[in-house]
Write an enzyme that holds these catalytic residues in place. Sequence first.
Site, short mmCIF file in Angstrom:
data_model
loop_
_atom_site.label_atom_id
_atom_site.label_comp_id
_atom_site.label_asym_id
_atom_site.label_seq_id
_atom_site.Cartn_x
_atom_site.Cartn_y
_atom_site.Cartn_z
N TYR A 246 10.62 -4.72 2.64
CA TYR A 246 9.84 -3.75 2.16
C TYR A 246 9.67 -3.51 0.64
O TYR A 246 8.45 -3.42 0.13
CB TYR A 246 10.34 -2.51 2.81
CG TYR A 246 9.57 -1.15 2.36
CD1 TYR A 246 8.38 -1.06 3.25
CD2 TYR A 246 9.73 -0.42 1.37
CE1 TYR A 246 7.62 0.15 2.92
CE2 TYR A 246 8.95 0.88 0.98
CZ TYR A 246 7.96 0.91 1.78
OH TYR A 246 6.94 1.98 1.65
N SER B 235 5.51 1.83 -4.49
CA SER B 235 6.37 2.63 -3.80
C SER B 235 7.48 2.64 -5.03
O SER B 235 7.52 1.78 -5.80
CB SER B 235 7.17 2.07 -2.53
OG SER B 235 8.60 2.51 -2.50
N1 LIG Z 1 6.48 8.07 2.96
C1 LIG Z 1 6.94 7.89 1.82
O1 LIG Z 1 7.89 8.41 1.46
C2 LIG Z 1 6.29 6.61 1.08
C3 LIG Z 1 6.90 6.23 -0.10
C4 LIG Z 1 6.46 5.06 -1.02
C5 LIG Z 1 5.16 4.35 -0.40
N2 LIG Z 1 4.76 4.82 0.91
C6 LIG Z 1 3.78 4.14 1.52
O2 LIG Z 1 2.90 5.05 1.87
C7 LIG Z 1 1.77 4.28 2.77
C8 LIG Z 1 1.49 5.27 3.93
O3 LIG Z 1 2.72 5.35 4.74
P1 LIG Z 1 3.25 6.74 5.37
O4 LIG Z 1 4.49 7.07 4.74
O5 LIG Z 1 2.33 7.54 5.54
O6 LIG Z 1 3.79 5.99 6.88
P2 LIG Z 1 3.19 6.32 8.25
O7 LIG Z 1 3.06 7.76 8.54
O8 LIG Z 1 3.89 5.47 9.23
O9 LIG Z 1 1.62 5.81 8.04
C9 LIG Z 1 1.29 4.41 8.18
C10 LIG Z 1 0.07 4.05 8.34
O10 LIG Z 1 -0.40 2.86 8.19
C11 LIG Z 1 -0.92 2.27 9.25
N3 LIG Z 1 -0.72 0.96 9.65
C12 LIG Z 1 0.54 0.38 9.82
N4 LIG Z 1 0.46 -1.08 10.33
C13 LIG Z 1 -0.92 -1.30 10.12
C14 LIG Z 1 -1.65 -2.30 10.59
N5 LIG Z 1 -1.06 -3.64 10.82
N6 LIG Z 1 -3.24 -2.21 10.50
C15 LIG Z 1 -3.50 -0.99 10.24
N7 LIG Z 1 -3.02 0.10 9.81
C16 LIG Z 1 -1.82 -0.30 10.03
C17 LIG Z 1 -0.55 3.06 10.46
O11 LIG Z 1 -1.87 3.44 11.33
P3 LIG Z 1 -1.78 2.65 12.89
O12 LIG Z 1 -0.23 2.49 13.28
O13 LIG Z 1 -2.64 3.75 13.43
O14 LIG Z 1 -2.55 1.40 12.72
C18 LIG Z 1 -0.53 4.49 9.67
O15 LIG Z 1 -1.53 4.99 9.62
C19 LIG Z 1 2.41 3.01 3.06
O16 LIG Z 1 1.93 1.92 2.46
C20 LIG Z 1 3.87 3.25 2.62
O17 LIG Z 1 4.63 2.01 2.23
C21 LIG Z 1 5.54 5.94 1.61
#
Ligand SMILES: NC(=O)c1ccc[n+]([C@@H]2O[C@H](COP(=O)([O-])OP(=O)(O)OC[C@H]3O[C@@H](n4cnc5c(N)ncnc54)[C@H](OP(=O)(O)O)[C@@H]3O)[C@@H](O)[C@H]2O)c1
Length: 246
Positions: free
Chosen positions: A152, A138
């Site tokens: 985080y 991130s």
């Molecule tokens: N969106 C942003 O602006 C942003 C920016 C920088 C980095 N990121 C990173 O991108 C990645 C995806 O995040 P997102 O933004 O797409 O958020 P999101 O929509 O909340 O998706 C998170 C995903 O992670 C899974 N997850 C969470 N805890 C888990 C666990 N214990 N075991 C297995 N799966 C788990 C969830 O699936 P289940 O709940 O179904 O298990 C879900 O599919 C993350 O690593 C986040 O830190 C996001």
Amino acid sequence: MRILITGASSGLGAEMARQFAALGHDLALTARRTDRLAQLRDEILAAHPDRTVLVKALDVNDHDAVFEVFDEVAGEFGGLDRVIVNAGLGKGAPLGTGRFGANRDTAMSNFVGALAQCEAAMTIFRAQNAGHLVVISSVSAMRGMPRTITTYAATKAGVASLAEGLRLELLGKPIKVSTIYPGYIRSEMNEKVAHTPFMTDTVTGVRAMVAAIESGRAKAVVPAWPWRLLAPAIHSLPLPLVRKLI
Ligand SMILES: NC(=O)c1ccc[n+]([C@@H]2O[C@H](COP(=O)([O-])OP(=O)(O)OC[C@H]3O[C@@H](n4cnc5c(N)ncnc54)[C@H](OP(=O)(O)O)[C@@H]3O)[C@@H](O)[C@H]2O)c1
């Protein structure tokens, strides 16, 4: 390519799955919410009937299961070309305010869970002497971050460091390691965050992630605007100026 994506049930993981399938790759999708994964598989297969899409339940905090599921996928596919360590949690509270549990959950899922995924992926890649490990960090990894995202941001700096250590070890070898530093991209994690000029819609943001991953770049800050300007500033400005930027 045969690509395993963790955390594929929503947000960036689900959209990466759609876009990688459109590029002609076969997929293994993992998460805890398997109903969402099954829906996504059906959607992808309706659009791309020639693709293979495997769906596996996986909680990345169940470390034995991480190894078992990764091995199962490699077995079913007859190998694995790319693993995207994407599952993540955005919970958190300022340190010392009585919510250690929220920070611990984030630390366990985003760092120890990611470590388990990197271990499981690297075991397969070392045996194949080939593979592409992709870690989703991130822009918050660029610097220590305040308040609710202190833990985080530390986890995201931690996974970026893990990836860089591996990259250094594997220089000149056939196993590639990429670190992706997304800026704000709309997903379930930030659905309650108001729209800001820096927030990119999911499809556009993920298009930038997928292009960076496909190019095999070692490190990529995405999307380019405004993050390729902001990220170096966040990384190197004095803290009082950083506080004004974030
Ligand atoms: N969106 C942003 O602006 C942003 C920016 C920088 C980095 N990121 C990173 O991108 C990645 C995806 O995040 P997102 O933004 O797409 O958020 P999101 O929509 O909340 O998706 C998170 C995903 O992670 C899974 N997850 C969470 N805890 C888990 C666990 N214990 N075991 C297995 N799966 C788990 C969830 O699936 P289940 O709940 O179904 O298990 C879900 O599919 C993350 O690593 C986040 O830190 C996001």
